[in-house]
Design a protein around this motif. Structure first.
Motif, PDB file in Angstrom:
ATOM      1  N   THR A  52     117.401  66.661  95.100  1.00  0.00           N
ATOM      2  CA  THR A  52     116.810  65.627  95.954  1.00  0.00           C
ATOM      3  C   THR A  52     115.451  66.093  96.474  1.00  0.00           C
ATOM      4  OG1 THR A  52     119.045  64.962  96.587  1.00  0.00           O
ATOM      5  CG2 THR A  52     117.242  64.142  97.940  1.00  0.00           C
ATOM      6  N   PHE A  53     115.361  67.345  96.874  1.00  0.00           N
ATOM      7  CA  PHE A  53     114.090  67.900  97.350  1.00  0.00           C
ATOM      8  C   PHE A  53     113.033  67.846  96.242  1.00  0.00           C
ATOM      9  CE2 PHE A  53     111.177  71.417  98.236  1.00  0.00           C
ATOM     10  CZ  PHE A  53     110.832  71.148  99.557  1.00  0.00           C
ATOM     11  N   ALA A  54     113.464  68.076  95.007  1.00  0.00           N
ATOM     12  CA  ALA A  54     112.533  68.081  93.872  1.00  0.00           C
ATOM     13  C   ALA A  54     112.015  66.686  93.535  1.00  0.00           C
ATOM     14  CB  ALA A  54     113.197  68.697  92.645  1.00  0.00           C
ATOM     15  N   GLU A  55     112.569  65.652  94.126  1.00  0.00           N
ATOM     16  CA  GLU A  55     112.026  64.307  93.926  1.00  0.00           C
ATOM     17  C   GLU A  55     110.730  64.130  94.702  1.00  0.00           C
ATOM     18  OE1 GLU A  55     114.942  61.443  95.123  1.00  0.00           O
ATOM     19  OE2 GLU A  55     116.423  62.174  93.687  1.00  0.00           O
ATOM     20  N   ILE A  56     110.689  64.631  95.938  1.00  0.00           N
ATOM     21  CA  ILE A  56     109.547  64.370  96.807  1.00  0.00           C
ATOM     22  C   ILE A  56     108.515  65.495  96.800  1.00  0.00           C
ATOM     23  CG2 ILE A  56     110.706  65.237  98.883  1.00  0.00           C
ATOM     24  CD1 ILE A  56     109.207  62.993 100.438  1.00  0.00           C
ATOM     25  N   PHE A  57     108.938  66.737  96.682  1.00  0.00           N
ATOM     26  CA  PHE A  57     108.002  67.841  96.842  1.00  0.00           C
ATOM     27  C   PHE A  57     106.872  67.854  95.816  1.00  0.00           C
ATOM     28  CE2 PHE A  57     106.587  72.304  96.866  1.00  0.00           C
ATOM     29  CZ  PHE A  57     106.168  72.366  98.195  1.00  0.00           C
ATOM     30  N   PRO A  58     107.116  67.580  94.530  1.00  0.00           N
ATOM     31  CA  PRO A  58     105.986  67.534  93.594  1.00  0.00           C
ATOM     32  C   PRO A  58     104.934  66.473  93.961  1.00  0.00           C
ATOM     33  CG  PRO A  58     108.031  67.695  92.384  1.00  0.00           C
ATOM     34  CD  PRO A  58     108.401  67.456  93.818  1.00  0.00           C
ATOM     35  N   VAL A  59     105.382  65.369  94.525  1.00  0.00           N
ATOM     36  CA  VAL A  59     104.432  64.360  95.002  1.00  0.00           C
ATOM     37  C   VAL A  59     103.609  64.952  96.133  1.00  0.00           C
ATOM     38  CG1 VAL A  59     104.188  62.050  95.997  1.00  0.00           C
ATOM     39  CG2 VAL A  59     105.986  62.486  94.314  1.00  0.00           C
ATOM     40  N   GLY A  60     104.263  65.691  97.021  1.00  0.00           N
ATOM     41  CA  GLY A  60     103.554  66.350  98.110  1.00  0.00           C
ATOM     42  C   GLY A  60     102.563  67.392  97.624  1.00  0.00           C
ATOM     43  N   VAL A  61     102.904  68.097  96.558  1.00  0.00           N
ATOM     44  CA  VAL A  61     101.980  69.092  95.987  1.00  0.00           C
ATOM     45  C   VAL A  61     100.730  68.394  95.468  1.00  0.00           C
ATOM     46  CG1 VAL A  61     101.669  70.759  94.115  1.00  0.00           C
ATOM     47  CG2 VAL A  61     103.778  70.780  95.449  1.00  0.00           C
ATOM     48  N   ILE A  62     100.911  67.307  94.767  1.00  0.00           N
ATOM     49  CA  ILE A  62      99.761  66.566  94.224  1.00  0.00           C
ATOM     50  C   ILE A  62      98.894  66.012  95.349  1.00  0.00           C
ATOM     51  CG2 ILE A  62      99.077  64.512  92.913  1.00  0.00           C
ATOM     52  CD1 ILE A  62     101.600  65.078  91.146  1.00  0.00           C
ATOM     53  N   VAL A  63      99.514  65.392  96.353  1.00  0.00           N
ATOM     54  CA  VAL A  63      98.760  64.855  97.489  1.00  0.00           C
ATOM     55  C   VAL A  63      98.043  65.986  98.218  1.00  0.00           C
ATOM     56  CG1 VAL A  63      98.979  63.702  99.734  1.00  0.00           C
ATOM     57  CG2 VAL A  63     100.217  62.813  97.753  1.00  0.00           C
ATOM     58  N   SER A  64      98.680  67.135  98.357  1.00  0.00           N
ATOM     59  CA  SER A  64      98.063  68.280  99.031  1.00  0.00           C
ATOM     60  C   SER A  64      96.863  68.804  98.251  1.00  0.00           C
ATOM     61  CB  SER A  64      99.086  69.404  99.218  1.00  0.00           C
ATOM     62  OG  SER A  64     100.142  68.985 100.030  1.00  0.00           O
ATOM     63  N   LEU A  65      97.003  68.912  96.943  1.00  0.00           N
ATOM     64  CA  LEU A  65      95.886  69.379  96.105  1.00  0.00           C
ATOM     65  C   LEU A  65      94.695  68.433  96.194  1.00  0.00           C
ATOM     66  CD1 LEU A  65      97.830  70.579  92.934  1.00  0.00           C
ATOM     67  CD2 LEU A  65      96.369  72.008  94.392  1.00  0.00           C
ATOM     68  N   VAL A  66      94.959  67.151  96.069  1.00  0.00           N
ATOM     69  CA  VAL A  66      93.871  66.163  96.121  1.00  0.00           C
ATOM     70  C   VAL A  66      93.226  66.163  97.505  1.00  0.00           C
ATOM     71  CG1 VAL A  66      93.352  63.687  96.027  1.00  0.00           C
ATOM     72  CG2 VAL A  66      94.809  64.722  94.274  1.00  0.00           C
ATOM     73  N   SER A  67      94.042  66.166  98.549  1.00  0.00           N
ATOM     74  CA  SER A  67      93.510  66.142  99.916  1.00  0.00           C
ATOM     75  C   SER A  67      92.691  67.391 100.221  1.00  0.00           C
ATOM     76  CB  SER A  67      94.656  66.023 100.919  1.00  0.00           C
ATOM     77  OG  SER A  67      95.355  64.818 100.740  1.00  0.00           O
ATOM     78  N   ALA A  68      93.201  68.560  99.845  1.00  0.00           N
ATOM     79  CA  ALA A  68      92.471  69.809 100.084  1.00  0.00           C
ATOM     80  C   ALA A  68      91.169  69.821  99.295  1.00  0.00           C
ATOM     81  CB  ALA A  68      93.336  71.006  99.716  1.00  0.00           C
ATOM     82  N   GLY A  69      91.222  69.331  98.068  1.00  0.00           N
ATOM     83  CA  GLY A  69      90.014  69.292  97.244  1.00  0.00           C
ATOM     84  C   GLY A  69      88.958  68.370  97.817  1.00  0.00           C
ATOM     85  N   LEU A  70      89.362  67.227  98.292  1.00  0.00           N
ATOM     86  CA  LEU A  70      88.402  66.264  98.845  1.00  0.00           C
ATOM     87  C   LEU A  70      87.869  66.710 100.206  1.00  0.00           C
ATOM     88  CD1 LEU A  70      90.172  62.871  97.999  1.00  0.00           C
ATOM     89  CD2 LEU A  70      88.099  63.793  96.938  1.00  0.00           C
ATOM     90  N   LEU A  71      88.755  67.153 101.065  1.00  0.00           N
ATOM     91  CA  LEU A  71      88.357  67.425 102.444  1.00  0.00           C
ATOM     92  C   LEU A  71      87.671  68.779 102.641  1.00  0.00           C
ATOM     93  CD1 LEU A  71      91.427  65.819 104.215  1.00  0.00           C
ATOM     94  CD2 LEU A  71      89.054  65.006 104.238  1.00  0.00           C
ATOM     95  N   ARG A  72      87.671  69.647 101.620  1.00  0.00           N
ATOM     96  CA  ARG A  72      86.908  70.890 101.752  1.00  0.00           C
ATOM     97  C   ARG A  72      85.406  70.597 101.733  1.00  0.00           C
ATOM     98  NH1 ARG A  72      84.757  72.481  96.916  1.00  0.00           N
ATOM     99  NH2 ARG A  72      85.687  71.500  95.101  1.00  0.00           N
ATOM    100  N   ASN A  73      85.047  69.429 101.196  1.00  0.00           N
ATOM    101  CA  ASN A  73      83.653  68.995 101.162  1.00  0.00           C
ATOM    102  C   ASN A  73      83.335  68.373 102.531  1.00  0.00           C
ATOM    103  OD1 ASN A  73      81.180  67.819 100.763  1.00  0.00           O
ATOM    104  ND2 ASN A  73      81.746  66.808  98.845  1.00  0.00           N
ATOM    105  N   THR A  74      82.422  68.985 103.260  1.00  0.00           N
ATOM    106  CA  THR A  74      82.102  68.507 104.619  1.00  0.00           C
ATOM    107  C   THR A  74      81.443  67.126 104.618  1.00  0.00           C
ATOM    108  OG1 THR A  74      79.985  69.670 104.546  1.00  0.00           O
ATOM    109  CG2 THR A  74      81.863  70.832 105.533  1.00  0.00           C
ATOM    110  N   ARG A  75      80.883  66.710 103.490  1.00  0.00           N
ATOM    111  CA  ARG A  75      80.237  65.400 103.406  1.00  0.00           C
ATOM    112  C   ARG A  75      81.239  64.292 103.132  1.00  0.00           C
ATOM    113  NH1 ARG A  75      75.995  68.072  99.697  1.00  0.00           N
ATOM    114  NH2 ARG A  75      77.762  67.765  98.364  1.00  0.00           N
ATOM    115  N   PHE A  76      82.460  64.624 102.720  1.00  0.00           N
ATOM    116  CA  PHE A  76      83.481  63.616 102.469  1.00  0.00           C
ATOM    117  C   PHE A  76      84.132  63.215 103.780  1.00  0.00           C
ATOM    118  CE2 PHE A  76      87.797  62.198 101.448  1.00  0.00           C
ATOM    119  CZ  PHE A  76      87.500  61.190 100.528  1.00  0.00           C
ATOM    120  N   MET A  77      83.938  61.983 104.168  1.00  0.00           N
ATOM    121  CA  MET A  77      84.464  61.439 105.429  1.00  0.00           C
ATOM    122  C   MET A  77      84.185  62.392 106.585  1.00  0.00           C
ATOM    123  SD  MET A  77      88.073  59.771 104.172  1.00  0.00           S
ATOM    124  CE  MET A  77      88.377  58.948 105.714  1.00  0.00           C
ATOM    125  N   PRO A  78      82.893  62.628 106.888  1.00  0.00           N
ATOM    126  CA  PRO A  78      82.568  63.584 107.954  1.00  0.00           C
ATOM    127  C   PRO A  78      83.057  63.101 109.326  1.00  0.00           C
ATOM    128  CG  PRO A  78      80.624  62.349 107.309  1.00  0.00           C
ATOM    129  CD  PRO A  78      81.719  61.951 106.367  1.00  0.00           C
TER     130      PRO A  78
END
Length: 176
Positions: A148-174
């Motif tokens: 059951t945990f493996a249903e949601i956690f991979p989605v969280g990994v993808i969202v975390s990767l995308v969010s970290a990648g986007l938000l490390r840029n200070t110009r993205f949604m400053p």
């Protein structure tokens, strides 16, 4: 950072867990098999948007508008972990309340799918045996909880990767 993980993880877990419980309690058998997966993963994406919000808030409020990739990813994964634990708990509680035998319903649906494809004879008997084994395994919570945990956690990994990648840029949604 632990505060963000707990608060946003609980929010994400509740946002996905409450609708999951309502769906489990209200839908039955085939309807759940057909629409439950689509609705479930859509709810997960909506709930895990809390990862993006938490990383952005941490970057803008606590860190002066700058966050590096790895700390942002760690925050996102922590939130995803907490949300996953709440998701597993919500699944267990809703199945217990509704007396849902998910493994039996799933096995019946999979056997019917194989029969509809024209599988018969020894191949069908082998598949039915595999489904019986799945039902036995799924009855064990130490098998069911990680599944059951493996249903949601991979989605969280993808969202975390995308969010970290986007938000490390200070110009993205400053910060404003």
């Amino acid at each position: 950072m632990l505060r963000y993980i707990l608060i946003y993880g609980l929010i994400a877990g509740i946002v996905v867990g409450v609708p999951l419980s309502v769906l489990t309690l209200s839908m039955s058998g085939q309807a759940m098999m057909h629409y439950g997966m689509l609705v479930g993963y859509l709810m997960m994406l909506i709930a895990l948007s809390a990862v993006f919000l938490a990383i952005k808030r941490r970057r803008d409020v606590d860190l002066g508008g700058v966050i590096r990739f790895w700390p942002a990813l760690g925050l996102g994964l922590g939130i995803s972990f907490v949300a996953g634990v709440v998701y597993v708990f919500a699944w267990e509680v809703s199945c217990a309340i509704a007396h849902v035998d998910f493994a039996a319903s799933y096995a019946r649906a999979m056997v019917a799918q194989q029969e509809a494809r024209g599988v018969s004879g020894a191949a069908l008997a082998q598949f039915k045996a595999e489904m019986e084994q799945f039902k036995v395994q799924y009855a064990n919570p130490f098998y069911r909880w990680p599944m059951t945990f493996a249903e949601i956690f991979p989605v969280g990994v993808i969202v975390s990767l995308v969010s970290a990648g986007l938000l490390r840029n200070t110009r993205f949604m400053p910060a404003r």
